[in-house]
Design a protein around this motif. Structure first.
Motif, PDB file in Angstrom:
ATOM      1  N   ALA A 259      -4.875  -4.565   4.034  1.00  0.00           N
ATOM      2  CA  ALA A 259      -6.024  -3.824   3.709  1.00  0.00           C
ATOM      3  C   ALA A 259      -5.798  -2.473   3.244  1.00  0.00           C
ATOM      4  O   ALA A 259      -5.538  -1.520   4.114  1.00  0.00           O
ATOM      5  CB  ALA A 259      -6.825  -3.851   5.055  1.00  0.00           C
ATOM      6  N   ILE A 260      -5.563  -2.193   2.191  1.00  0.00           N
ATOM      7  CA  ILE A 260      -5.202  -1.109   1.407  1.00  0.00           C
ATOM      8  C   ILE A 260      -6.218  -0.024   1.955  1.00  0.00           C
ATOM      9  O   ILE A 260      -7.456  -0.292   1.746  1.00  0.00           O
ATOM     10  CB  ILE A 260      -5.209  -1.264  -0.106  1.00  0.00           C
ATOM     11  CG1 ILE A 260      -4.340  -2.348  -0.595  1.00  0.00           C
ATOM     12  CG2 ILE A 260      -5.005   0.099  -0.978  1.00  0.00           C
ATOM     13  CD1 ILE A 260      -4.523  -2.552  -1.977  1.00  0.00           C
ATOM     14  N   SER A 261      -5.717   1.303   2.112  1.00  0.00           N
ATOM     15  CA  SER A 261      -6.241   2.373   2.355  1.00  0.00           C
ATOM     16  C   SER A 261      -6.845   2.567   3.664  1.00  0.00           C
ATOM     17  O   SER A 261      -7.548   3.643   3.902  1.00  0.00           O
ATOM     18  CB  SER A 261      -7.475   3.034   1.289  1.00  0.00           C
ATOM     19  OG  SER A 261      -6.724   3.377   0.028  1.00  0.00           O
TER      20      SER A 261
ATOM     21  N   GLY B  89      -7.736   6.360   6.059  1.00  0.00           N
ATOM     22  CA  GLY B  89      -8.721   6.794   6.863  1.00  0.00           C
ATOM     23  C   GLY B  89      -9.989   5.894   6.326  1.00  0.00           C
ATOM     24  O   GLY B  89     -11.024   6.120   6.453  1.00  0.00           O
ATOM     25  N   TRP B  90      -9.781   4.777   5.248  1.00  0.00           N
ATOM     26  CA  TRP B  90     -10.888   3.980   5.006  1.00  0.00           C
ATOM     27  C   TRP B  90     -11.701   3.319   6.098  1.00  0.00           C
ATOM     28  O   TRP B  90     -10.845   2.391   6.621  1.00  0.00           O
ATOM     29  CB  TRP B  90     -10.565   3.208   3.639  1.00  0.00           C
ATOM     30  CG  TRP B  90     -11.688   3.135   2.572  1.00  0.00           C
ATOM     31  CD1 TRP B  90     -12.732   2.293   2.924  1.00  0.00           C
ATOM     32  CD2 TRP B  90     -11.911   3.674   1.506  1.00  0.00           C
ATOM     33  NE1 TRP B  90     -13.546   2.237   1.729  1.00  0.00           N
ATOM     34  CE2 TRP B  90     -13.208   3.065   1.075  1.00  0.00           C
ATOM     35  CE3 TRP B  90     -11.276   4.429   0.814  1.00  0.00           C
ATOM     36  CZ2 TRP B  90     -13.491   3.677  -0.218  1.00  0.00           C
ATOM     37  CZ3 TRP B  90     -11.575   4.810  -0.391  1.00  0.00           C
ATOM     38  CH2 TRP B  90     -12.753   4.561  -1.011  1.00  0.00           C
TER      39      TRP B  90
ATOM     40  N   ALA C 210       0.767  -1.411   0.024  1.00  0.00           N
ATOM     41  CA  ALA C 210       0.191  -0.047   0.040  1.00  0.00           C
ATOM     42  C   ALA C 210       0.810   1.266  -0.020  1.00  0.00           C
ATOM     43  O   ALA C 210       1.229   1.734   1.135  1.00  0.00           O
ATOM     44  CB  ALA C 210      -1.019  -0.219   1.314  1.00  0.00           C
ATOM     45  N   ALA C 211       1.464   1.488  -1.059  1.00  0.00           N
ATOM     46  CA  ALA C 211       2.448   2.549  -1.503  1.00  0.00           C
ATOM     47  C   ALA C 211       1.847   3.950  -1.302  1.00  0.00           C
ATOM     48  O   ALA C 211       0.563   4.181  -1.570  1.00  0.00           O
ATOM     49  CB  ALA C 211       3.126   2.257  -2.623  1.00  0.00           C
ATOM     50  N   ASN C 212       2.785   5.075  -1.150  1.00  0.00           N
ATOM     51  CA  ASN C 212       2.187   6.182  -1.513  1.00  0.00           C
ATOM     52  C   ASN C 212       2.801   6.878  -2.852  1.00  0.00           C
ATOM     53  O   ASN C 212       3.638   6.056  -3.477  1.00  0.00           O
ATOM     54  CB  ASN C 212       2.715   7.529  -0.455  1.00  0.00           C
ATOM     55  CG  ASN C 212       4.251   7.705  -0.671  1.00  0.00           C
ATOM     56  OD1 ASN C 212       4.975   7.667  -1.478  1.00  0.00           O
ATOM     57  ND2 ASN C 212       4.931   7.498   0.686  1.00  0.00           N
TER      58      ASN C 212
ATOM     59  N   THR D 280       0.925  -0.533  -5.043  1.00  0.00           N
ATOM     60  CA  THR D 280      -0.203   0.150  -5.608  1.00  0.00           C
ATOM     61  C   THR D 280      -0.806   1.380  -4.621  1.00  0.00           C
ATOM     62  O   THR D 280      -0.507   1.318  -3.546  1.00  0.00           O
ATOM     63  CB  THR D 280      -1.594  -0.785  -5.669  1.00  0.00           C
ATOM     64  OG1 THR D 280      -2.679  -0.254  -6.401  1.00  0.00           O
ATOM     65  CG2 THR D 280      -1.996  -1.424  -4.272  1.00  0.00           C
ATOM     66  N   VAL D 281      -1.298   2.340  -5.259  1.00  0.00           N
ATOM     67  CA  VAL D 281      -1.563   3.556  -4.466  1.00  0.00           C
ATOM     68  C   VAL D 281      -3.172   3.616  -4.279  1.00  0.00           C
ATOM     69  O   VAL D 281      -3.853   3.794  -5.049  1.00  0.00           O
ATOM     70  CB  VAL D 281      -1.058   4.801  -5.066  1.00  0.00           C
ATOM     71  CG1 VAL D 281      -1.599   6.064  -4.252  1.00  0.00           C
ATOM     72  CG2 VAL D 281       0.374   5.000  -5.206  1.00  0.00           C
ATOM     73  N   GLY D 282      -3.569   3.282  -2.739  1.00  0.00           N
ATOM     74  CA  GLY D 282      -5.018   3.465  -2.548  1.00  0.00           C
ATOM     75  C   GLY D 282      -5.258   4.913  -2.465  1.00  0.00           C
ATOM     76  O   GLY D 282      -4.707   5.794  -2.337  1.00  0.00           O
TER      77      GLY D 282
END
Length: 169
Positions: free
Chosen positions: A120-122, A127-128, A22-24, A82-84
């Motif tokens: 758990a991306i984002s 804050g998801w 879960a990258a920036n 991947t960027v969420g």
């Protein structure tokens, strides 16, 4: 058919073909999962990310897209970055979050990866809400055609594990 498994623990300790980061968008490391993957994987991951920035992704990796690098010292062959999206109550970004999972699976297929570990991306600093993040993740993986045999959701804590367990059923 893809098997979905759940693990509570540290994604950097997984033995899989590919670990999803879960990258920036900078691809140059950060906090949370991103920072942990870069720290445990060592400098080879950052070197590959810098090459991507110097070539195709000069402005960074767009939200919802995915790209692979070496896994460095991790017990995997690749890291799929991947960027969420950042969660917003005013703007529905669910399609972007789903795209992260679809694109990561597409990249995994291109690489020939058969086992893929996802966070758990984002759901961390972006804050998801965890229940919704779990729903989108599981539905997207189930609905995406892929040659990946096992998708392993690696959840950091009991609350995240519970949210994903409710979705997997």
């Amino acid at each position: 058919m893809t098997t979905i498994t759940l693990v509570q623990g540290d994604i950097t300790r997984q033995s899989v073909d590919a670990i999803v980061n879960a990258a920036n968008s900078s691809l140059l490391g950060g906090g949370g999962v991103d920072g942990a993957i870069h720290r445990r994987g060592g400098p080879a991951i950052l070197e590959d990310c810098q090459k991507l920035r110097d070539s195709r992704y000069g402005k960074g990796l767009p939200t919802g897209q995915a790209v692979a690098t070496t896994a460095g010292e991790l017990d995997a062959d690749w890291v799929i970055h991947t960027v969420g999206p950042v969660w917003s109550s005013a703007d529905d970004r669910s399609a972007q979050l789903a795209s992260c999972y679809r694109e990561a699976l597409r990249v995994a297929d291109e690489l020939g990866a058969r086992t893929v570990a996802f966070p758990a991306i984002s759901s961390g600093v972006y804050g998801w809400p965890m229940e919704d993040a779990a729903r989108i993740a599981v539905e997207t993986v189930r609905d995406t055609p892929t040659a990946v045999e096992e998708v392993r959701f690696v959840l950091f804590d009991e609350a995240a594990y519970g949210a994903f367990a409710r979705q997997v059923g």
